[in-house]
Design a protein around this motif. Structure first.
Motif, PDB file in Angstrom:
ATOM      1  N   ALA A   1     -61.657 -30.896  72.475  1.00 54.23           N
ATOM      2  CA  ALA A   1     -61.809 -31.964  71.483  1.00 54.23           C
ATOM      3  C   ALA A   1     -61.953 -33.339  72.130  1.00 54.23           C
ATOM      4  CB  ALA A   1     -60.619 -31.955  70.532  1.00 54.23           C
ATOM      5  N   LYS A   2     -62.073 -33.355  73.454  1.00 50.92           N
ATOM      6  CA  LYS A   2     -62.269 -34.594  74.235  1.00 50.92           C
ATOM      7  C   LYS A   2     -61.054 -35.516  74.157  1.00 50.92           C
ATOM      8  CE  LYS A   2     -66.551 -33.332  75.115  1.00 50.92           C
ATOM      9  NZ  LYS A   2     -66.598 -32.069  74.355  1.00 50.92           N
ATOM     10  N   ILE A   3     -59.882 -34.922  73.990  1.00 46.44           N
ATOM     11  CA  ILE A   3     -58.629 -35.681  74.030  1.00 46.44           C
ATOM     12  C   ILE A   3     -57.959 -35.397  75.364  1.00 46.44           C
ATOM     13  CG2 ILE A   3     -56.367 -36.010  72.962  1.00 46.44           C
ATOM     14  CD1 ILE A   3     -57.628 -34.945  70.348  1.00 46.44           C
ATOM     15  N   VAL A   4     -57.558 -36.441  76.063  1.00 48.18           N
ATOM     16  CA  VAL A   4     -56.899 -36.270  77.360  1.00 48.18           C
ATOM     17  C   VAL A   4     -55.471 -36.816  77.265  1.00 48.18           C
ATOM     18  CG1 VAL A   4     -56.985 -36.704  79.837  1.00 48.18           C
ATOM     19  CG2 VAL A   4     -59.122 -36.512  78.538  1.00 48.18           C
ATOM     20  N   PRO A   5     -54.510 -35.966  76.945  1.00 49.45           N
ATOM     21  CA  PRO A   5     -53.115 -36.430  76.903  1.00 49.45           C
ATOM     22  C   PRO A   5     -52.647 -36.885  78.289  1.00 49.45           C
ATOM     23  CG  PRO A   5     -53.358 -34.292  75.832  1.00 49.45           C
ATOM     24  CD  PRO A   5     -54.622 -34.549  76.587  1.00 49.45           C
TER      25      PRO A   5
ATOM     26  N   LYS B   1     -46.398 -41.330  72.741  1.00 46.39           N
ATOM     27  CA  LYS B   1     -45.795 -40.470  71.724  1.00 46.39           C
ATOM     28  C   LYS B   1     -45.751 -39.058  72.282  1.00 46.39           C
ATOM     29  CE  LYS B   1     -46.162 -41.365  67.414  1.00 46.39           C
ATOM     30  NZ  LYS B   1     -46.570 -41.554  65.994  1.00 46.39           N
ATOM     31  N   ALA B   2     -44.562 -38.446  72.226  1.00 44.90           N
ATOM     32  CA  ALA B   2     -44.371 -37.102  72.764  1.00 44.90           C
ATOM     33  C   ALA B   2     -44.062 -36.123  71.640  1.00 44.90           C
ATOM     34  CB  ALA B   2     -43.237 -37.101  73.780  1.00 44.90           C
ATOM     35  N   MET B   3     -44.496 -34.876  71.837  1.00 43.06           N
ATOM     36  CA  MET B   3     -44.204 -33.857  70.835  1.00 43.06           C
ATOM     37  C   MET B   3     -43.949 -32.509  71.499  1.00 43.06           C
ATOM     38  SD  MET B   3     -48.037 -33.462  69.183  1.00 43.06           S
ATOM     39  CE  MET B   3     -48.294 -35.241  69.179  1.00 43.06           C
TER      40      MET B   3
ATOM     41  N   PRO C   1     -51.401 -48.793  71.295  1.00 42.19           N
ATOM     42  CA  PRO C   1     -50.694 -48.210  70.156  1.00 42.19           C
ATOM     43  C   PRO C   1     -51.597 -47.550  69.119  1.00 42.19           C
ATOM     44  CG  PRO C   1     -49.697 -50.303  70.730  1.00 42.19           C
ATOM     45  CD  PRO C   1     -50.901 -50.155  71.610  1.00 42.19           C
ATOM     46  N   ALA C   2     -52.741 -48.168  68.805  1.00 39.47           N
ATOM     47  CA  ALA C   2     -53.641 -47.582  67.812  1.00 39.47           C
ATOM     48  C   ALA C   2     -54.253 -46.284  68.329  1.00 39.47           C
ATOM     49  CB  ALA C   2     -54.745 -48.585  67.454  1.00 39.47           C
ATOM     50  N   GLN C   3     -54.600 -46.282  69.613  1.00 38.57           N
ATOM     51  CA  GLN C   3     -55.161 -45.079  70.222  1.00 38.57           C
ATOM     52  C   GLN C   3     -54.131 -43.957  70.235  1.00 38.57           C
ATOM     53  OE1 GLN C   3     -55.859 -45.465  74.399  1.00 38.57           O
ATOM     54  NE2 GLN C   3     -56.954 -43.520  74.588  1.00 38.57           N
ATOM     55  N   VAL C   4     -52.894 -44.308  70.562  1.00 33.32           N
ATOM     56  CA  VAL C   4     -51.827 -43.310  70.615  1.00 33.32           C
ATOM     57  C   VAL C   4     -51.607 -42.676  69.239  1.00 33.32           C
ATOM     58  CG1 VAL C   4     -49.336 -43.020  70.897  1.00 33.32           C
ATOM     59  CG2 VAL C   4     -50.641 -44.290  72.612  1.00 33.32           C
ATOM     60  N   ALA C   5     -51.573 -43.506  68.204  1.00 31.60           N
ATOM     61  CA  ALA C   5     -51.361 -42.989  66.849  1.00 31.60           C
ATOM     62  C   ALA C   5     -52.497 -42.046  66.452  1.00 31.60           C
ATOM     63  CB  ALA C   5     -51.251 -44.145  65.862  1.00 31.60           C
ATOM     64  N   ASP C   6     -53.723 -42.458  66.773  1.00 36.29           N
ATOM     65  CA  ASP C   6     -54.892 -41.639  66.410  1.00 36.29           C
ATOM     66  C   ASP C   6     -54.898 -40.313  67.174  1.00 36.29           C
ATOM     67  OD1 ASP C   6     -57.553 -41.247  65.179  1.00 36.29           O
ATOM     68  OD2 ASP C   6     -58.274 -41.459  67.234  1.00 36.29           O
ATOM     69  N   GLU C   7     -54.690 -40.365  68.483  1.00 38.80           N
ATOM     70  CA  GLU C   7     -54.742 -39.140  69.287  1.00 38.80           C
ATOM     71  C   GLU C   7     -53.579 -38.209  68.958  1.00 38.80           C
ATOM     72  OE1 GLU C   7     -55.133 -40.129  73.409  1.00 38.80           O
ATOM     73  OE2 GLU C   7     -57.290 -40.500  73.216  1.00 38.80           O
ATOM     74  N   ALA C   8     -52.407 -38.764  68.709  1.00 32.14           N
ATOM     75  CA  ALA C   8     -51.255 -37.928  68.358  1.00 32.14           C
ATOM     76  C   ALA C   8     -51.529 -37.166  67.061  1.00 32.14           C
ATOM     77  CB  ALA C   8     -50.000 -38.774  68.222  1.00 32.14           C
ATOM     78  N   ALA C   9     -52.153 -37.850  66.096  1.00 30.35           N
ATOM     79  CA  ALA C   9     -52.487 -37.192  64.831  1.00 30.35           C
ATOM     80  C   ALA C   9     -53.516 -36.082  65.046  1.00 30.35           C
ATOM     81  CB  ALA C   9     -53.018 -38.226  63.835  1.00 30.35           C
ATOM     82  N   GLN C  10     -54.504 -36.341  65.894  1.00 30.23           N
ATOM     83  CA  GLN C  10     -55.510 -35.314  66.194  1.00 30.23           C
ATOM     84  C   GLN C  10     -54.890 -34.109  66.892  1.00 30.23           C
ATOM     85  OE1 GLN C  10     -59.466 -36.563  67.754  1.00 30.23           O
ATOM     86  NE2 GLN C  10     -58.593 -38.621  67.741  1.00 30.23           N
ATOM     87  N   VAL C  11     -54.029 -34.375  67.855  1.00 32.56           N
ATOM     88  CA  VAL C  11     -53.377 -33.279  68.593  1.00 32.56           C
ATOM     89  C   VAL C  11     -52.516 -32.450  67.643  1.00 32.56           C
ATOM     90  CG1 VAL C  11     -51.631 -32.743  70.340  1.00 32.56           C
ATOM     91  CG2 VAL C  11     -53.422 -34.408  70.845  1.00 32.56           C
TER      92      VAL C  11
ATOM     93  N   ILE D   1     -46.288 -32.151  74.880  1.00 32.49           N
ATOM     94  CA  ILE D   1     -47.495 -32.971  74.920  1.00 32.49           C
ATOM     95  C   ILE D   1     -47.117 -34.439  74.747  1.00 32.49           C
ATOM     96  CG2 ILE D   1     -49.787 -33.348  73.911  1.00 32.49           C
ATOM     97  CD1 ILE D   1     -49.508 -30.528  72.647  1.00 32.49           C
ATOM     98  N   GLU D   2     -47.739 -35.282  75.543  1.00 30.66           N
ATOM     99  CA  GLU D   2     -47.551 -36.725  75.376  1.00 30.66           C
ATOM    100  C   GLU D   2     -48.886 -37.431  75.500  1.00 30.66           C
ATOM    101  OE1 GLU D   2     -45.330 -40.263  77.824  1.00 30.66           O
ATOM    102  OE2 GLU D   2     -44.063 -38.650  77.020  1.00 30.66           O
ATOM    103  N   VAL D   3     -49.142 -38.341  74.572  1.00 32.94           N
ATOM    104  CA  VAL D   3     -50.316 -39.206  74.651  1.00 32.94           C
ATOM    105  C   VAL D   3     -49.820 -40.628  74.871  1.00 32.94           C
ATOM    106  CG1 VAL D   3     -51.819 -37.743  73.263  1.00 32.94           C
ATOM    107  CG2 VAL D   3     -50.372 -39.428  72.129  1.00 32.94           C
ATOM    108  N   ASP D   4     -50.601 -41.416  75.604  1.00 37.30           N
ATOM    109  CA  ASP D   4     -50.197 -42.793  75.846  1.00 37.30           C
ATOM    110  C   ASP D   4     -51.421 -43.699  75.878  1.00 37.30           C
ATOM    111  OD1 ASP D   4     -51.350 -42.361  78.334  1.00 37.30           O
ATOM    112  OD2 ASP D   4     -49.573 -42.819  79.501  1.00 37.30           O
ATOM    113  N   GLY D   5     -51.159 -45.005  75.837  1.00 38.00           N
ATOM    114  CA  GLY D   5     -52.246 -45.982  75.852  1.00 38.00           C
ATOM    115  C   GLY D   5     -51.987 -47.091  74.852  1.00 38.00           C
TER     116      GLY D   5
END
Length: 462
Positions: free
Chosen positions: A244-248, A222-224, A286-296, A280-284
């Motif tokens: 926040a320990k998120i690694v896009p 997911k990209a933003m 699908p559930a992880q992507v949704a969670d990390e995208a929301a956090q970012v 910004i883009e997160v990948d991995g």
């Protein structure tokens, strides 16, 4: 000048059509993408087989001819500028075969002249993923990527080229073939010569074959695009996301000048009113992507983003990333000379580095567009100038000195992905030590006693 007899020997090895001794032909290989004085080589040779490559290297070694290996010439630190003492350029663009892509064990074997993007596409067609993605990937070669330890937009999460090199075969100055590494996941046989060759910039051997690790592709992404009305807020957001320990997968920064210049060039729909933006883009999974995208997204809004625009389709995502990859091309249209630097600092120091870059631009009255891989601390301050204006270019050189002084003062490094080459060797002792340079020179002398392998690069002249 090389003797006719010696040139004839090279033609016998590589073929007459693959040995260029005409001055016009040689001039085309006198420079790379760094802003440095060109040096016309004495000879340009294009071997079409690894056997011919080894023989060419051996003949150069026997005659003490300096060798500079060149892929596509996208080097940004002067690493592929020939030596002025009868330098020979060896082109690898005919050594462009993908020898093997092993889907079961997830590795590939390639020749050094394979174009990076072509290789990544071939791997993707087999359901595999090669993450390193330098900005020049459409034309750069894998041999050059390994020699420079190239990075790219995905370096934040996936690392750089060294993280994917399993082995390198190369020729020494006597034309002896050196075999390193393995096709296995683990290999601790002998000295780590493959590791030594990565980032050596052609100073220790001439690559003939490379074994590269491949990985499974991410299942989702997911990209933003995140807009800010203040550069400081954007840079502080980068630090907040990492804290926040998120690694896009990717976390890119563009200042307003770069945004406007890219939009004028690429017409990608970038918001020209924004003072800065983050891509910004997160990948991995699908559930992880949704969670990390929301956090970012939540972090960006908390840090003062004026808008968070999430890509709703693959087409929308690709359009934005194509615009980011066009940054250098767009900026290069503004003035006759483009000096792209590679200052890299710890990620928490990004706000301080960006602030310093703005101050340096004002101090020296220079036009500087800043973009880059903010998530891993790797910024590309791009100075737009005209080298023919000697007074202005003197200010450019003083500004570059100050940029690196600031980066090193923040605990950073001279290069995150462009290498040292000729352009940055004068600062090497400031980052490392006198002992480091002396040790490296002893190593170089032991492996290359005649100093014919890309002399003058990294360590400078003794």
């Amino acid at each position: 000048m090389l003797s006719d007899a010696l040139i004839k020997k090279f033609k016998e090895i590589a073929g007459q059509a693959n040995v260029m001794d005409d001055e016009a032909d040689r001039h085309a290989y006198s420079y790379d993408s760094a802003v440095l004085q060109p040096v016309v080589p004495a000879l340009v040779i294009r071997p079409e087989s690894t056997e011919a490559l080894g023989k060419v290297v051996k003949l150069c070694g026997e005659n003490g001819l300096p060798v500079t290996v060149r892929g596509s010439g996208t080097n940004l630190s002067g690493g592929t500028i020939p030596d002025p003492r009868d330098g020979v350029v060896i082109l690898t663009n005919a050594l462009n075969r993908i020898l093997e892509i092993n889907e079961e064990d997830m590795y590939a074997v390639v020749e050094p002249g394979v174009v990076t993007a072509k290789f990544a596409a071939e791997a993707a067609a087999r359901g595999l993923f090669y993450p390193p993605d330098p900005g020049s990937q459409a034309v750069s070669t894998l041999g050059g990527n390994v020699a420079e330890n190239a990075g790219g937009l995905r370096g934040l999460k996936y690392g750089v080229t060294k993280n994917y090199v399993m082995g390198v075969n190369f020729f020494d100055t006597e034309g002896e073939k050196i075999v390193t590494g393995s096709r296995t996941v683990k290999c601790v046989t002998g000295l780590n010569l493959a590791g030594l060759m990565v980032g050596s910039e052609g100073t220790l051997g001439v690559f003939s074959e490379i074994i590269l690790k491949l990985v499974p592709p991410p299942a989702a992404n997911k990209a933003m695009m995140v807009l800010f009305d203040d550069v400081a807020k954007a840079s502080e957001t980068v630090a907040a996301i990492i804290a926040a320990k998120i690694v896009p997968c990717t976390l890119e920064f563009l200042d307003n000048f770069t945004i406007r210049t890219v939009e004028d060039f690429a017409h990608a729909g970038l918001p020209v009113e924004a003072k800065a933006l983050l891509l910004i883009e997160v990948d991995g999974h699908p559930a992880q992507v949704a969670d990390e995208a929301a956090q970012v997204e939540a972090i960006c809004k908390k840090m003062g983003a004026t808008r968070v625009q999430v890509a709703q389709s693959a087409e929308e995502r690709n359009k934005v990333w194509e615009a980011r990859r066009a940054a250098l091309s767009a900026l290069a249209r503004v003035r006759p000379t483009t000096v792209l630097e590679d200052a890299t600092v710890p990620r928490s120091k990004i706000p301080a580095m960006i602030k310093a870059l703005d101050e340096i631009a004002a101090k020296y009255k220079l036009l500087i567009g800043t973009f880059g891989h903010a998530g891993d601390g790797n910024l590309h301050p791009t100075i737009l100038t005209d080298r023919r204006d000697t007074h202005e270019f003197e200010r450019v050189e003083r500004a570059i000195d100050e940029i690196f002084e600031v980066a090193l003062g923040l605990g950073g490094t001279l290069s995150g992905e462009h290498g040292i080459g000729m352009a940055k060797s004068k600062w090497l002792a400031k980052e490392t030590s006198r002992g480091t340079i002396l040790y490296s020179r002893r190593l170089k002398k032991a492996l290359d006693p005649k100093d014919i392998l890309n002399p003058g690069k990294i360590l400078g002249e003794e």
